[in-house]
Design a protein around this motif. Structure first.
Motif, short mmCIF file in Angstrom:
data_model
loop_
_atom_site.label_atom_id
_atom_site.label_comp_id
_atom_site.label_asym_id
_atom_site.label_seq_id
_atom_site.Cartn_x
_atom_site.Cartn_y
_atom_site.Cartn_z
N ALA A 127 0.83 -1.21 0.00
CA ALA A 127 0.00 0.00 0.00
C ALA A 127 0.86 1.26 0.00
N ALA A 128 1.91 1.28 0.80
CA ALA A 128 2.78 2.45 0.87
C ALA A 128 3.47 2.71 -0.47
N ILE A 129 3.99 1.65 -1.07
CA ILE A 129 4.69 1.79 -2.35
C ILE A 129 3.72 2.23 -3.44
N ALA A 130 2.61 1.50 -3.56
CA ALA A 130 1.64 1.79 -4.64
C ALA A 130 1.05 3.19 -4.48
N GLU A 131 0.77 3.61 -3.26
CA GLU A 131 0.20 4.94 -3.04
C GLU A 131 1.20 6.02 -3.45
N HIS A 132 2.45 5.86 -3.07
CA HIS A 132 3.46 6.85 -3.46
C HIS A 132 3.59 6.93 -4.99
N LEU A 133 3.66 5.78 -5.63
CA LEU A 133 3.80 5.77 -7.09
C LEU A 133 2.59 6.42 -7.76
N PHE A 134 1.40 6.14 -7.25
CA PHE A 134 0.19 6.78 -7.77
C PHE A 134 0.24 8.29 -7.58
N ASP A 135 0.66 8.71 -6.38
CA ASP A 135 0.69 10.14 -6.06
C ASP A 135 1.61 10.93 -6.98
N VAL A 136 2.68 10.31 -7.49
CA VAL A 136 3.61 11.01 -8.37
C VAL A 136 3.29 10.77 -9.85
N GLY A 137 2.16 10.10 -10.12
CA GLY A 137 1.69 9.95 -11.49
C GLY A 137 2.19 8.74 -12.24
N VAL A 138 2.74 7.76 -11.52
CA VAL A 138 3.27 6.55 -12.16
C VAL A 138 2.13 5.58 -12.47
N ASN A 139 2.19 4.99 -13.66
CA ASN A 139 1.26 3.92 -14.03
C ASN A 139 2.02 2.60 -13.93
N LEU A 140 1.49 1.67 -13.12
CA LEU A 140 2.13 0.36 -12.96
C LEU A 140 1.83 -0.53 -14.14
N ARG A 141 2.87 -1.20 -14.65
CA ARG A 141 2.72 -2.23 -15.67
C ARG A 141 2.93 -3.56 -14.97
N ASP A 142 3.74 -4.46 -15.51
CA ASP A 142 3.99 -5.75 -14.86
C ASP A 142 4.53 -5.50 -13.46
N THR A 143 3.89 -6.10 -12.47
CA THR A 143 4.24 -5.89 -11.07
C THR A 143 4.16 -7.20 -10.32
N THR A 144 5.16 -7.45 -9.45
CA THR A 144 5.12 -8.63 -8.60
C THR A 144 5.45 -8.23 -7.17
N PHE A 145 4.93 -8.99 -6.23
CA PHE A 145 5.26 -8.84 -4.82
C PHE A 145 5.36 -10.23 -4.23
N SER A 146 6.36 -10.43 -3.39
CA SER A 146 6.53 -11.72 -2.72
C SER A 146 7.05 -11.51 -1.32
N ALA A 147 6.44 -12.21 -0.37
CA ALA A 147 7.04 -12.32 0.96
C ALA A 147 8.08 -13.42 0.82
N LEU A 148 9.29 -13.14 1.28
CA LEU A 148 10.41 -14.07 1.16
C LEU A 148 10.96 -14.29 2.58
N GLY A 149 10.47 -15.31 3.26
CA GLY A 149 10.85 -15.47 4.66
C GLY A 149 10.32 -14.26 5.42
N SER A 150 11.17 -13.60 6.20
CA SER A 150 10.73 -12.41 6.93
C SER A 150 10.95 -11.14 6.11
N GLY A 151 11.45 -11.28 4.90
CA GLY A 151 11.64 -10.15 4.00
C GLY A 151 10.56 -10.13 2.93
N ALA A 152 10.66 -9.16 2.05
CA ALA A 152 9.69 -9.04 0.96
C ALA A 152 10.35 -8.31 -0.21
N GLU A 153 9.83 -8.60 -1.42
CA GLU A 153 10.33 -7.95 -2.62
C GLU A 153 9.15 -7.48 -3.47
N PHE A 154 9.23 -6.22 -3.87
CA PHE A 154 8.27 -5.60 -4.78
C PHE A 154 9.06 -5.20 -6.02
N VAL A 155 8.60 -5.62 -7.19
CA VAL A 155 9.26 -5.25 -8.44
C VAL A 155 8.17 -4.83 -9.43
#
Length: 176
Positions: free
Chosen positions: A19-47
């Motif tokens: 939510a924090a990442i997507a909201e910031h990107l929206f607020d600055v006018g970014v349009n998301l194309r291919d997007t992935t998110f994964s919880a990786l153990g206790s970490g996470a990756e958003f690309v």
């Protein structure tokens, strides 16, 4: 065409991260194309591939995301994307294949070779060791493009490979 940037965030997993990442990107006018998110153990990756509005640079995205409290401790990277952001035919998912059972060293490598042998492209891959409450299974999911002329042979080989290792194999077909 708008400029495109690859945005990557790797850090501790926490509620509200996407939510924090997507909201910031929206607020600055970014349009998301291919997007992935994964919880990786206790970490996470958003690309994500991001279409940037005129006047916004990849460095601006990186700087803005770096200021978000929800991303404290995360590695943030935003760079111009040098490839065509539109997938070609081999980027179309024709089959989703789930392999489950005991953990098998080299399973992903073996199945990747099978897909290569049949000119099939792995579009998405997820492998996960489930906790003991979920049966302790190792589950691998492939979303692949298999050329029509190779479907039967490729799927038979995937199934035989899984079966030889005592694993279950489920296939969902159709353009997805």
């Amino acid at each position: 065409m708008a400029s495109v940037a690859l945005v990557s965030v790797l850090g501790p997993d926490r509620v509200g991260l996407v939510a924090a990442i997507a909201e910031h990107l929206f607020d600055v006018g970014v349009n998301l194309r291919d997007t992935t998110f994964s919880a990786l153990g206790s970490g996470a990756e958003f690309v994500a591939l991001c279409e940037l509005p005129a006047g916004l640079e990849a460095g601006d995205i990186e700087a803005g995301l770096s200021r978000l409290p929800d991303l404290a401790g995360a590695e943030i990277r935003a760079v111009p994307y040098a490839f065509d952001p539109s997938p070609g035919p081999a980027g179309t998912i024709t089959h989703r294949i789930t392999i489950s059972g005991g953990d098998q060293l080299g399973l992903v490598a073996r199945l990747a070779e099978v897909f290569k042998q049949y000119d099939s492209n792995i579009v998405r891959l997820e492998a996960r060791k489930l906790g003991s409450a979920e049966g302790g299974l190792y589950v691998t999911r492939f979303a692949v493009f298999i050329p029509e002329s190779q479907v039967n042979l490729c799927l038979a080989t995937v199934s035989n490979t899984a079966g030889a290792l005592g694993l279950d194999c489920e296939v969902e077909a159709g353009t997805l």
